[in-house]
Design an enzyme around this catalytic site. Structure first.
Site, PDB file in Angstrom:
ATOM      1  N   GLU A 434       0.837  -1.201   0.000  1.00 41.81           N
ATOM      2  CA  GLU A 434       0.000   0.000   0.000  1.00 41.81           C
ATOM      3  C   GLU A 434       0.876   1.256   0.000  1.00 41.81           C
ATOM      4  OE1 GLU A 434      -2.468   0.335   3.481  1.00 41.81           O
ATOM      5  OE2 GLU A 434      -3.189   2.328   2.936  1.00 41.81           O
ATOM      6  N   ASP A 507      -1.393  -0.913   5.604  1.00 41.53           N
ATOM      7  CA  ASP A 507      -1.281  -0.284   6.913  1.00 41.53           C
ATOM      8  C   ASP A 507      -2.269  -0.883   7.898  1.00 41.53           C
ATOM      9  OD1 ASP A 507       0.708   1.385   6.064  1.00 41.53           O
ATOM     10  OD2 ASP A 507      -0.664   2.999   5.482  1.00 41.53           O
ATOM     11  N   ASP A 509      -4.556   0.259   9.574  1.00 41.23           N
ATOM     12  CA  ASP A 509      -5.671   1.168   9.856  1.00 41.23           C
ATOM     13  C   ASP A 509      -6.845   0.806   8.942  1.00 41.23           C
ATOM     14  OD1 ASP A 509      -4.965   2.034   7.348  1.00 41.23           O
ATOM     15  OD2 ASP A 509      -4.070   3.913   8.021  1.00 41.23           O
ATOM     16  N   ASP A 511      -8.113   2.254   6.271  1.00 40.81           N
ATOM     17  CA  ASP A 511      -7.826   2.299   4.840  1.00 40.81           C
ATOM     18  C   ASP A 511      -7.091   1.040   4.404  1.00 40.81           C
ATOM     19  OD1 ASP A 511      -9.043   4.507   3.965  1.00 40.81           O
ATOM     20  OD2 ASP A 511      -7.232   5.739   3.726  1.00 40.81           O
TER      21      ASP A 511
END
Ligand code: 28G
Length: 650
Positions: A434, A507, A509, A511
């Site tokens: 990513e 990541d 998180d 997203d």
């Protein structure tokens, strides 16, 4: 030397239940977690048979603190009178004779087959002890079986005494408690999760059945009851999606010892979602019954499209696949002499199932389309098929385009991919990373001999929502497709796979979770074998660095942070990583990419229904459902994974 003569006294005669312990695989498949739970399903099966005959409606499963499980139903109770020839009570017959009972001869039990239905005696044979209570004739009866060692050999499932009358009652039914034998299964324990999942499926498949699970170990309870049966199953499958009409279509049909039930609905999505069962056993690999149903759909709907004038004279018929776009369907078949085939023996092979399902479904579907009340539903189905047919042509053109690109312009397409130098496919890995900055670090930090890096900019498209031509048009996705060299969909060839591991690095998180879900959806839809054959992994970057002057420890889970802090001692500092991009190439290599040190989660398709639900909730139209799901599952069971202390993946 004279050859040894075998005499009858040398022959080992396997008596009854002892055979089960010698070859447990033959009876329950494995002595792993699946076989362990099979012990329970054998008992539950008997309750379901009794309820399916019209006696009782409730099954209660209790997971007890001592590791045993109790199953109780409110049927008639297993017969207690002496079996005419075997000289023992019906209860003893059921619990000590392999394939006992009238399961294969009794008219009431005409549908049984497979590994399933090997009988409760198998559970008894593989248990430390098994305690059976029957409520019948106004009385309570009890008998206990035990598997104890005699002269160094375990004697399986031996009655500790005759069936005894122990009290009076006004109820009827059967209650069984058993403790799986740790000498067979080690320290395996019953899983509330596994049991509830299967119990819900059984509740869907047996309309009206009430099934309750009580976990006395972890204080948990669920209850399942679906008056709509498989129609409710279909509604559950499409929860959070846009459907083309409100309620599922349901029909059932029966002809001499062969019965089917079908429920279906259409969504505005582009994928088919079908589940089939034979005698309550999932047929994940499909088979003849599915083929029969498919041809009935194609025939009836095409015929209607033609006679109603929906299809013009010059227009070609729809293809079967056009009627399956957005189709969510559950098919159940009840039949005798089931033959399972396929790699996992979950494919129905009986040729007669195709013709019988087709004939029954033809009649019922014809009734459905002839009924004026259904005209708006049929209209919606035909319009959906029309859209599918149109796009089928477009998709074919797009596919041809990708093929051409693959050969001539391949270099251009994989431009962003930093490929590995070695041609050793077995060792090769592709990281899908990513963000450009993390991608840059990964390119510098990697071992370029076997690790390839594909950085992803922004979010790649949502495979659930787009049609195949749009999926293929997406640059990111096309790079993945050409890099893997397998092709997609029906053209997928696992043997051409260029990278043995495909590792998603995103990541920690929301997203990141979203990107991961989108990629998994794409693989799930178009390269499913990549997942089922175990090539797709999630890489886990650390969440924290705990460090001092001469000390560094990376921490991958919140649960392990306190430990790491106490190891570091006074004067420690903590860095919290908010994203992969915050690590330099060396750190990224050390923590996340080095096969010696990293942690990977292998992505598996545990349960097609759940997986489908995950991607559709995640990607679907119901935004609240998606938020809730992401909140629940976004960290991909990081803690669970760390419980297993699985580090390094060589
Ligand atoms: C709670 C845990 C598992 C069951 C019944 C009810 C009958 C039955 C079961 O008969 C055939 C006949 C005797 C051995 C049948 C009762 C007819 C009339 C039954 C269960 C074979 C089986 N009345 N309920 N079996 N017998 N529930 N629950 O096992 O010779 S098994």
């Amino acid at each position: 030397m004279a050859e040894k003569k075998y005499e009858s006294k040398d022959l080992v005669v396997l008596e009854g239940l002892d055979a089960v312990r010698l070859r447990p695989g033959m009876y329950i498949g494995t002595t792993g977690i699946k076989g362990f739970h099979h012990l329970l399903w054998e008992i539950v099966d008997n309750s379901i048979d009794e309820i399916a005959c019209g006696y009782g409606d409730t099954i209660t499963i209790t997971l007890n603190k001592d590791g045993s499980a109790t199953v109780e139903d409110n049927g008639r109770g297993i017969p207690v009178d002496k079996h005419p020839t075997l000289n023992m009570s019906g209860v003893e017959v059921v619990y000590t004779k392999l394939h006992a009972g009238g399961k294969f001869s009794n008219e009431n039990y005409k549908y049984s087959g497979g590994l399933h239905g090997v009988g409760a005696s198998v559970t008894n044979a593989l248990s430390r002890w098994c305690d059976v209570t029957v409520y019948r004739n106004g009385k309570v009866y009890n008998i206990r079986f035990s598997s104890d060692e005699v002269d160094g050999k375990i004697r399986s499932g031996v009655a500790q005494g005759p069936l005894k009358e122990i009290g009076k009652t006004s109820k009827t039914g059967t209650k069984v408690t058993f403790l799986p034998d740790d000498r067979m299964f080690g320290n395996l324990k019953f899983s509330f999760e596994i049991i509830s999942k299967k119990a819900r499926e059984l509740a869907f498949l047996n309309k009206g059945l009430k099934i309750k699970i009580i976990d006395d170990v972890n204080k948990n309870e669920v209850f399942y009851h679906y008056e709509g049966g498989i129609a409710d199953f279909v509604s559950y499958l499409v929860e959070g999606k846009n459907t083309l009409f409100k309620d599922p279509v349901y029909f059932s049909g029966e002809s001499d010892n062969f019965a089917i039930e079908v429920a279906f609905i259409y969504t505005d999505s582009y994928t088919e979602n079908s589940f089939s069962y034979v005698n309550n056993i999932p047929t994940t690999e499909g088979g003849t019954h599915e083929t029969g149903l498919k041809s009935a759909f194609t025939k009836v709907f095409n015929d209607y499209a033609r006679t109603s004038g929906f299809l013009k004279e010059k227009e070609a018929n729809f293809l079967g696949e056009d009627f399956r776009e957005g189709l969510n369907v559950v098919l159940t078949v009840k039949m005798t002499n089931v033959q399972f085939e396929g790699q996992t023996k979950t494919k129905l092979g009986n040729p007669e199932a195709r013709t019988k399902v087709e004939a029954l479904a033809l009649v019922k579907l014809q009734e459905f389309v002839n009924d004026k009340k259904n005209s708006s539903k049929i209209e919606a189905i035909l319009n959906k098929a029309k859209g599918a047919a149109k796009v089928r042509e477009a998709a074919k053109r797009a596919k041809d385009l990708t093929r051409a690109k693959n050969s001539a312009d391949n270099f251009n397409l994989v431009g962003k991919l930093a490929s590995s130098t070695s041609k050793n496919k077995e060792k090769s890995e592709m990281f899908i990373v990513e963000g450009d900055s993390a991608g840059g670090s990964a390119k510098q930090g990697r071992d370029r001999s076997f690790q390839a890096i594909l950085p992803l900019r922004g979010k790649p498209l949502n495979a659930e929502k787009k049609r195949i031509d749009q999926v293929l048009a997406n640059e990111e996705i096309r790079t993945i497709i050409s890099a893997l060299e397998t092709g997609i969909g029906e053209d997928f060839k696992l043997e051409n796979l260029r990278y043995n591991k495909v590792i998603i690095l995103s990541d920690a998180d929301q997203d990141g979770a979203h990107i991961r879900a989108i990629l998994l959806t794409f693989f799930f839809r178009y390269m499913r074998e990549l997942i089922t054959d175990g090539h797709v992994y999630i890489g886990l970057p650390p969440l924290y660095k705990v460090y001092k002057k001469d000390y560094v420890e990376y921490v991958y889970s919140d649960a392990y942070l306190p430990e790491a802090i106490s190891r570091a001692g006074r004067g420690y500092m903590i860095q919290r990583y908010k994203g992969l991009g915050e690590m330099n190439p060396e750190q990224l290599w050390e923590t996340t990419m080095d096969p010696e040190k990293r942690t990977l989660i292998q992505v598996s398709i545990e349960d097609a229904a759940e997986a489908e639900k995950m991607v559709s909730t995640w990607m679907g139209d119901n935004i609240d459902a998606r938020k809730e799901y992401i909140n629940l599952h976004a960290n991909f069971d990081r803690e669970d994974t760390f419980m297993q202390k699985f580090k390094g993946d060589k």
